[in-house]
Every structure is written in structure tokens, then in C-alpha cells.
Design an enzyme around this catalytic site. Structure first.
Site, PDB file in Angstrom:
ATOM      1  N   LYS A   1       0.855  -1.200   0.000  1.00 32.35           N
ATOM      2  CA  LYS A   1       0.000   0.000   0.000  1.00 32.35           C
ATOM      3  C   LYS A   1       0.883   1.240   0.000  1.00 32.35           C
ATOM      4  CE  LYS A   1       0.848   1.386   4.465  1.00 32.35           C
ATOM      5  NZ  LYS A   1       1.682   2.561   4.791  1.00 32.35           N
TER       6      LYS A   1
ATOM      7  N   ASP B   1      -2.437  -1.135  10.442  1.00 38.35           N
ATOM      8  CA  ASP B   1      -2.514  -0.975   8.983  1.00 38.35           C
ATOM      9  C   ASP B   1      -3.246  -2.132   8.301  1.00 38.35           C
ATOM     10  OD1 ASP B   1      -1.329   1.454   8.597  1.00 38.35           O
ATOM     11  OD2 ASP B   1       0.653   0.668   8.034  1.00 38.35           O
TER      12      ASP B   1
HETATM   13  O1  C5P Z   1      -0.405  -1.085  15.244  1.00 35.83           O
HETATM   14  P1  C5P Z   1       1.026  -1.327  14.881  1.00 35.83           P
HETATM   15  O2  C5P Z   1       1.619  -2.472  15.661  1.00 35.83           O
HETATM   16  O3  C5P Z   1       1.246  -1.491  13.428  1.00 35.83           O
HETATM   17  O4  C5P Z   1       1.806  -0.028  15.293  1.00 35.83           O
HETATM   18  C1  C5P Z   1       3.200  -0.017  15.483  1.00 35.83           C
HETATM   19  C2  C5P Z   1       3.590   1.205  16.266  1.00 35.83           C
HETATM   20  O5  C5P Z   1       3.402   2.384  15.474  1.00 35.83           O
HETATM   21  C3  C5P Z   1       2.769   1.452  17.512  1.00 35.83           C
HETATM   22  O6  C5P Z   1       3.308   0.763  18.604  1.00 35.83           O
HETATM   23  C4  C5P Z   1       2.859   2.951  17.674  1.00 35.83           C
HETATM   24  O7  C5P Z   1       4.107   3.298  18.265  1.00 35.83           O
HETATM   25  C5  C5P Z   1       2.917   3.451  16.248  1.00 35.83           C
HETATM   26  N1  C5P Z   1       1.610   3.880  15.740  1.00 35.83           N
HETATM   27  C6  C5P Z   1       1.021   5.050  16.220  1.00 35.83           C
HETATM   28  N2  C5P Z   1      -0.192   5.452  15.720  1.00 35.83           N
HETATM   29  C7  C5P Z   1      -0.821   4.736  14.781  1.00 35.83           C
HETATM   30  C8  C5P Z   1      -0.241   3.551  14.280  1.00 35.83           C
HETATM   31  C9  C5P Z   1       0.973   3.149  14.785  1.00 35.83           C
HETATM   32  O8  C5P Z   1       1.593   5.733  17.074  1.00 35.83           O
HETATM   33  N3  C5P Z   1      -1.986   5.159  14.292  1.00 35.83           N
END
Ligand code: C5P
Length: 264
Positions: free
Chosen positions: A9, A133
Site C-alpha cells: 500500500k 494498517d
Molecule cells: O499497530 P502497529 O503495531 O502497526 O503499530 C506499530 C507502532 O506504530 C505502535 O506501537 C505505535 O508506536 C505506532 N503507531 C502510532 N499510531 C498509529 C499507528 C501506529 O503511534 N496510528
């Protein structure tokens, strides 16, 4: 054995709305799937196994493919196992959602291969438990995402536009880019338009060479040059005269969408 395509993406724009108490950020982003992607070869087996063409990809329980398999089993109480071989083409730590796409693809495959008929919106909701994501990929490939990323509003498909993906050698970790993001520095910027990514400043502070690369791509003549997600790759629209370079991986791709009852 069945093979599923797992697209990358790009974020056509990405705006950070607020920093939340749980450490995440609320965002507003327009996302699009593209023709650059991995392939997942899947078959039912007596136990789970994961292999990958790229030895840098972890194939243990930290891999989102195995997390997604466990998620599907725990939600449905089904007992089955998959042998998965991942043909990795999407660069890692590039802001291209490779791991998230793989997880969404496995959830779709679980549903299809076990003939479970779980509605796609249910898969989308479950997927948010293992990554911000992942829900996007259950749209048909063009969507506005908000909240952490889990509120997905499907949008009409865009033209099958050509896009260049430029991945420098340097990679960036998503948490460190978000941690470096300073909301105050960005409040004056209310743009929600293609080419504007609030995370660029944070990424450039961590890795100044990315700022230079962006300028080089702009100078090369592209109409739009924007870092995708938390970086480190850029998407570029338009024509240019960029030369192949040992420091850069350059991919030519185009926007893709899926049919409502088929995977990509
Ligand atoms: O949800 P995911 O594990 O992909 O997110 C990884 C990291 O990215 C989270 O721990 C956070 O630090 C950051 N993040 C964030 N805000 C979001 C998505 C991700 O701060 N909307």
C-alpha cells in the site's frame, strides 16, 4: 496449494490528528493498494510452518502471518494448520505495509480455505487487534482510514495510475518515527492533499539523508514526491529522469483494486 497475491500500500496523504493516551496517534490518511506485492503459497498441513525467500524476514511467532493464523483460529475455534511459503518482494521497513498486507491475506485465505464465510467486515475488525494498517486491506484498495487506522471508509476506485516507488538503503522503524513526531510543529498544516505526509519531518530528523533524497526526486521532475507511511520509501507520480543507482531500489507499479468477492 493455493497462491494469493499480497499487495503493498501507499499513503497518498497522511495527516496526524492527535496523540492518544494509549501511545498511538489518531490519523487521517488516504490509502491505495499497488501492483508491487508478495505472493503467499498456502496449503493445509498437520502443523503451522512459515518459510520465506528473504532470510531477513523473521519466520517465528513475531511474524504477522502466524499472528493472523492464531487470531483466526481463536476467533472461530476451528482447528487447522497451514504451511505457508512467502515470496517477499515488498521491501521491509519501507512504509509499504508488507507485513500488514500478508496478515490480511492470510485472514482472507483462512476464511476461504476453511469455507467459514466470515463477513469481510468481521475480518477487518478482528485484524485491528494485531496491527493498525491491516484493516485497510479489507477495503477494495482505495480507502480513507482514521482512528489508529481501523476506521476504514471505502472510496471509489481511482484511475489505474502509474506510480514509482523509491526505496533507499536506509530503513525506518514505525514506532521510532511516531515517537519522533512533534504535533506542535505540524498543527499549522491542515492539508489533506496528495503529497502531504506529517511523518516526513520526524523521519527526516531521524535520517537526514531522506530529506536529500526527497529533494533529488523533486529535482528529477516528478509531479508528486511523498514518503509513504512512516518511511523510508517514497511514492512518486509523473514522469522523470531518475537514474538507477546502487543506493536506491526503484520499482515501477500502478494502482490496483480488488473485486468485492475476490482477493487482489
Ligand atoms: O499497530 P502497529 O503495531 O502497526 O503499530 C506499530 C507502532 O506504530 C505502535 O506501537 C505505535 O508506536 C505506532 N503507531 C502510532 N499510531 C498509529 C499507528 C501506529 O503511534 N496510528
Amino acid at each position: 496449494m493455493k497462491t494469493y497475491f499480497s499487495p503493498a500500500k501507499i499513503n497518498l496523504y497522511l495527516k496526524i490528528v492527535s496523540k492518544r493516551l494509549d501511545g498511538y496517534h489518531d490519523l487521517s490518511t488516504l490509502m491505495q493498494t499497488i501492483s508491487l506485492g508478495d505472493f503467499l503459497h498456502i496449503e493445509l498441513a498437520h502443523s503451522d510452518s512459515l518459510t520465506c525467500t528473504n532470510s531477513m524476514v523473521p519466520t517465528d511467532s513475531t511474524n504477522l502471518i502466524l499472528k493472523a493464523l492464531n487470531l483466526f483460529r481463536s476467533k472461530t475455534h476451528l482447528t487447522f494448520n497451514f504451511k505457508v511459503h512467502l515470496e517477499k518482494n515488498i521491501p521491509m521497513q519501507a512504509g509499504l505495509g508488507g507485513g500488514s498486507s500478508n496478515a490480511a491475506t492470510i485472514l482472507w485465505a483462512c476464511n476461504e480455505l476453511t469455507q467459514s464465510n466470515i463477513p469481510v467486515n468481521q475480518l477487518l475488525e478482528w485484524s485491528a487487534e494485531i496491527g493498525s494498517d491491516i484493516p485497510f486491506f479489507f477495503s477494495q484498495g482505495t480507502a480513507h482510514c482514521s482512528g489508529r487506522g481501523e476506521f476504514v471508509k471505502a472510496l471509489p476506485h481511482l484511475d489505474k495510475k502509474k506510480v514509482w516507488i523509491v526505496k533507499p538503503k536506509v530503513s525506518l522503524s514505525t514506532p521510532s518515527v511516531f515517537q519522533n513526531f512533534n504535533l506542535e510543529e505540524n498543527l499549522i498544516n491542515n492539508d489533506e492533499q496528495w503529497g502531504v505526509n506529517d511523518l516526513e519531518k520526524a523521519a527526516f530528523k531521524l535520517e537526514p539523508s531522506l530529506f536529500k533524497l526527497k529533494n533529488r526526486l523533486v529535482e528529477a521532475g516528478f509531479d508528486t514526491v511523498m514518503m509513504t507511511g512512516s518511511g523510508s520509501s517514497f511514492y512518486c507520480l509523473g514522469d522523470c529522469s531518475i537514474q538507477n543507482d546502487q543506493e536506491l531500489l526503484i520499482y515501477s507499479a500502478f494502482f490496483i483494486n480488488r473485486h468485492h468477492d475476490q482477493w487482489y
